[in-house]
Write a protein that holds these residues in place. Structure first.
Motif, PDB file in Angstrom:
ATOM      1  N   TYR A 176       0.893  -1.380  -0.112  1.00  0.00           N
ATOM      2  CA  TYR A 176      -0.018   0.022   0.031  1.00  0.00           C
ATOM      3  C   TYR A 176       0.890   1.416  -0.028  1.00  0.00           C
ATOM      4  O   TYR A 176       0.671   2.130  -0.692  1.00  0.00           O
ATOM      5  CB  TYR A 176      -1.008   0.161   1.310  1.00  0.00           C
ATOM      6  CG  TYR A 176      -1.566   1.221   1.148  1.00  0.00           C
ATOM      7  CD1 TYR A 176      -2.895   1.413   0.560  1.00  0.00           C
ATOM      8  CD2 TYR A 176      -1.358   2.263   2.387  1.00  0.00           C
ATOM      9  CE1 TYR A 176      -3.710   2.555   0.645  1.00  0.00           C
ATOM     10  CE2 TYR A 176      -2.452   3.299   2.496  1.00  0.00           C
ATOM     11  CZ  TYR A 176      -3.292   3.630   1.388  1.00  0.00           C
ATOM     12  OH  TYR A 176      -4.165   4.642   1.548  1.00  0.00           O
ATOM     13  N   LYS A 180       1.453   4.000  -3.018  1.00  0.00           N
ATOM     14  CA  LYS A 180       0.910   5.413  -2.651  1.00  0.00           C
ATOM     15  C   LYS A 180       2.177   6.303  -3.109  1.00  0.00           C
ATOM     16  O   LYS A 180       1.810   7.514  -3.672  1.00  0.00           O
ATOM     17  CB  LYS A 180       0.879   5.682  -0.950  1.00  0.00           C
ATOM     18  CG  LYS A 180      -0.713   5.599  -0.706  1.00  0.00           C
ATOM     19  CD  LYS A 180      -1.147   5.647   0.658  1.00  0.00           C
ATOM     20  CE  LYS A 180      -0.879   7.350   0.879  1.00  0.00           C
ATOM     21  NZ  LYS A 180      -0.921   7.568   2.224  1.00  0.00           N
ATOM     22  N   SER A 184       1.654   9.050  -6.049  1.00  0.00           N
ATOM     23  CA  SER A 184       1.157  10.335  -5.511  1.00  0.00           C
ATOM     24  C   SER A 184       1.885  11.604  -6.100  1.00  0.00           C
ATOM     25  O   SER A 184       3.002  11.490  -6.816  1.00  0.00           O
ATOM     26  CB  SER A 184       1.874  10.609  -3.875  1.00  0.00           C
ATOM     27  OG  SER A 184       3.229  10.575  -3.830  1.00  0.00           O
ATOM     28  N   GLU A 193      -7.014  12.074  -5.119  1.00  0.00           N
ATOM     29  CA  GLU A 193      -6.232  11.583  -4.129  1.00  0.00           C
ATOM     30  C   GLU A 193      -7.307  10.481  -3.798  1.00  0.00           C
ATOM     31  O   GLU A 193      -6.689   9.508  -3.423  1.00  0.00           O
ATOM     32  CB  GLU A 193      -5.839  12.450  -2.926  1.00  0.00           C
ATOM     33  CG  GLU A 193      -5.356  12.098  -1.797  1.00  0.00           C
ATOM     34  CD  GLU A 193      -5.094  13.098  -0.767  1.00  0.00           C
ATOM     35  OE1 GLU A 193      -4.801  12.834   0.409  1.00  0.00           O
ATOM     36  OE2 GLU A 193      -5.183  14.317  -1.073  1.00  0.00           O
ATOM     37  N   THR A 194      -8.495  10.675  -3.671  1.00  0.00           N
ATOM     38  CA  THR A 194      -9.457   9.668  -3.263  1.00  0.00           C
ATOM     39  C   THR A 194      -9.150   8.331  -4.242  1.00  0.00           C
ATOM     40  O   THR A 194      -9.272   7.402  -4.004  1.00  0.00           O
ATOM     41  CB  THR A 194     -10.856  10.094  -3.158  1.00  0.00           C
ATOM     42  OG1 THR A 194     -10.930  11.358  -1.959  1.00  0.00           O
ATOM     43  CG2 THR A 194     -11.859   8.882  -2.851  1.00  0.00           C
ATOM     44  N   VAL A 197      -5.988   6.417  -3.613  1.00  0.00           N
ATOM     45  CA  VAL A 197      -6.391   5.699  -2.324  1.00  0.00           C
ATOM     46  C   VAL A 197      -7.060   4.174  -2.325  1.00  0.00           C
ATOM     47  O   VAL A 197      -6.675   3.400  -1.996  1.00  0.00           O
ATOM     48  CB  VAL A 197      -6.993   6.530  -1.329  1.00  0.00           C
ATOM     49  CG1 VAL A 197      -7.359   5.436   0.092  1.00  0.00           C
ATOM     50  CG2 VAL A 197      -5.861   7.626  -0.606  1.00  0.00           C
ATOM     51  N   TRP A 287      -9.479   0.990   2.889  1.00  0.00           N
ATOM     52  CA  TRP A 287      -8.465   2.044   3.056  1.00  0.00           C
ATOM     53  C   TRP A 287      -8.837   3.462   2.834  1.00  0.00           C
ATOM     54  O   TRP A 287      -8.648   4.263   3.407  1.00  0.00           O
ATOM     55  CB  TRP A 287      -7.265   1.692   2.133  1.00  0.00           C
ATOM     56  CG  TRP A 287      -6.000   0.985   2.600  1.00  0.00           C
ATOM     57  CD1 TRP A 287      -5.758  -0.457   2.140  1.00  0.00           C
ATOM     58  CD2 TRP A 287      -5.327   1.193   3.620  1.00  0.00           C
ATOM     59  NE1 TRP A 287      -4.852  -0.879   2.916  1.00  0.00           N
ATOM     60  CE2 TRP A 287      -4.265  -0.079   3.776  1.00  0.00           C
ATOM     61  CE3 TRP A 287      -4.889   2.281   4.217  1.00  0.00           C
ATOM     62  CZ2 TRP A 287      -3.206   0.034   4.642  1.00  0.00           C
ATOM     63  CZ3 TRP A 287      -3.862   2.313   5.279  1.00  0.00           C
ATOM     64  CH2 TRP A 287      -3.092   1.368   5.366  1.00  0.00           C
ATOM     65  N   ALA A 288      -9.889   3.817   1.756  1.00  0.00           N
ATOM     66  CA  ALA A 288     -10.445   4.818   1.685  1.00  0.00           C
ATOM     67  C   ALA A 288     -11.247   5.433   2.874  1.00  0.00           C
ATOM     68  O   ALA A 288     -11.068   6.207   3.405  1.00  0.00           O
ATOM     69  CB  ALA A 288     -11.248   4.762   0.558  1.00  0.00           C
ATOM     70  N   GLU A 291      -8.723   6.027   5.782  1.00  0.00           N
ATOM     71  CA  GLU A 291      -7.930   7.460   5.673  1.00  0.00           C
ATOM     72  C   GLU A 291      -8.867   8.426   5.955  1.00  0.00           C
ATOM     73  O   GLU A 291      -8.484   9.400   6.636  1.00  0.00           O
ATOM     74  CB  GLU A 291      -7.268   7.445   4.116  1.00  0.00           C
ATOM     75  CG  GLU A 291      -6.209   6.447   3.837  1.00  0.00           C
ATOM     76  CD  GLU A 291      -4.860   6.935   4.282  1.00  0.00           C
ATOM     77  OE1 GLU A 291      -4.873   7.747   4.774  1.00  0.00           O
ATOM     78  OE2 GLU A 291      -3.776   6.237   3.791  1.00  0.00           O
TER      79      GLU A 291
END
Length: 300
Positions: A176, A180, A184, A193-194, A197, A287-288, A291
């Motif tokens: 993960y 990222k 990123s 960003e969503t 993720v 994960w979404a 976060e």
């Protein structure tokens, strides 16, 4: 309780609600009960369409409660271990400079810590999912196991479960964070960003299950052997799970050898496709949710 505990609990329970139908199919494929359960008609399985629909929720009660707690313990242990390995960390959601090796070790430690919940949860879930009695529930299986063997009975297959969790969650957090970092960008909008993720969470789920799937096949077959789950002489809805006196319980190594002799190497990847579809969906959502919840909790 800390914010990472509740973020982990809520996201974990939500993921199970989404992924249980595909998990049911995965377990049945691993146990060798069906080649492709989705193609079988309800009439061929001896039931109605309503029974077919409700069967997809079978075994969900234990993991909904258990996996929420498992996920909470996992994230708390992971964050605390990572902080111990790298004391410079001030915010668990911002670890861009932390070594990926430390992240893997923290994930493996978190997986080992979550074993206390994952072992009984997996055992009850798998038995409920493979039961041919539609009236059998997670609660009845847990009750009968406790009556027969006490607390110790819930940790049958615990060793291979702990190895699976430790290795798997090491790769879970490692993949993960690697994803990222590679995706990123400082110019990302909130929407981008969503999406990233979600993508990284899904990829982490696939990487995790691919790395441990053969172990999971053996674990499933080990935990779903016919065992003494009720005292002899007592009637129970889980009667098919009772071991006859002339049946020997096999260990992990014996099950792996037997599976290879009878079904070849392919048995150790049977159900991986279904598992990875589920893994992508569930872990993207988890994960979404994690976060977002961490950001919301930290605001307060």
């Amino acid at each position: 309780m800390s914010s990472d505990f509740w973020a982990g609990y809520i996201s974990g329970a939500g993921g199970i609600l989404i992924g249980n139908p595909l998990d049911l199919i995965k377990v049945r494929l691993q146990a060798g009960q069906a080649r492709d359960p989705l193609l079988a008609s309800p009439q061929a399985r001896g039931g109605s369409y309503l029974e077919a629909a409700t069967s997809f929720a079978r075994g969900a009660a234990a993991p909904i409660l258990g996996y929420g707690a498992l996920n909470a313990i996992l994230f708390v242990a992971y964050n605390r271990t990572l902080k111990a390995l790298d004391p410079s960390i001030s915010d668990p959601t911002s670890i861009d400079e932390v070594s990926l090796t430390k992240i893997w070790l923290a994930g493996a430690t978190g997986g080992m810590a979550s074993w206390i919940v994952s072992s009984p949860t997996e055992l009850i879930k798998c038995r409920a999912q493979l039961s041919r009695d539609r009236h059998t529930s997670s609660w009845s299986i847990a009750r009968d196991m406790f009556r027969a063997n006490g607390i110790r009975g819930f940790y049958f297959g615990g060793l291979i479960t702990s190895i699976r969790d430790s290795v798997g969650y090491g790769f879970y957090f490692w993949s993960y964070e690697l994803c990222k970092r590679s995706m990123s960008s400082p110019d990302d909008t909130a929407h981008q960003e969503t999406l990233k993720v979600l993508a990284c969470g899904g990829i982490a789920g696939i990487a995790t299950w691919t790395s441990i799937f053969p172990l999971d096949v053996v674990k499933t077959r080990l935990q779903t052997q016919p065992l003494d789950t009720i005292p002899r002489g007592q009637a129970s809805q889980t009667q098919p799970l009772v071991r006859s006196s002339d049946t020997r319980v096999l260990g992990s190594w014996e099950i792996a050898r037997q599976a290879y002799r009878t079904e070849g190497l392919r048995v150790f990847v049977r159900g991986l496709g279904t598992c990875n579809i589920r893994a992508f969906i569930v872990n993207a959502v988890q994960w979404a949710a994690y976060e977002w919840l961490m950001k919301e909790f930290n605001k307060h």
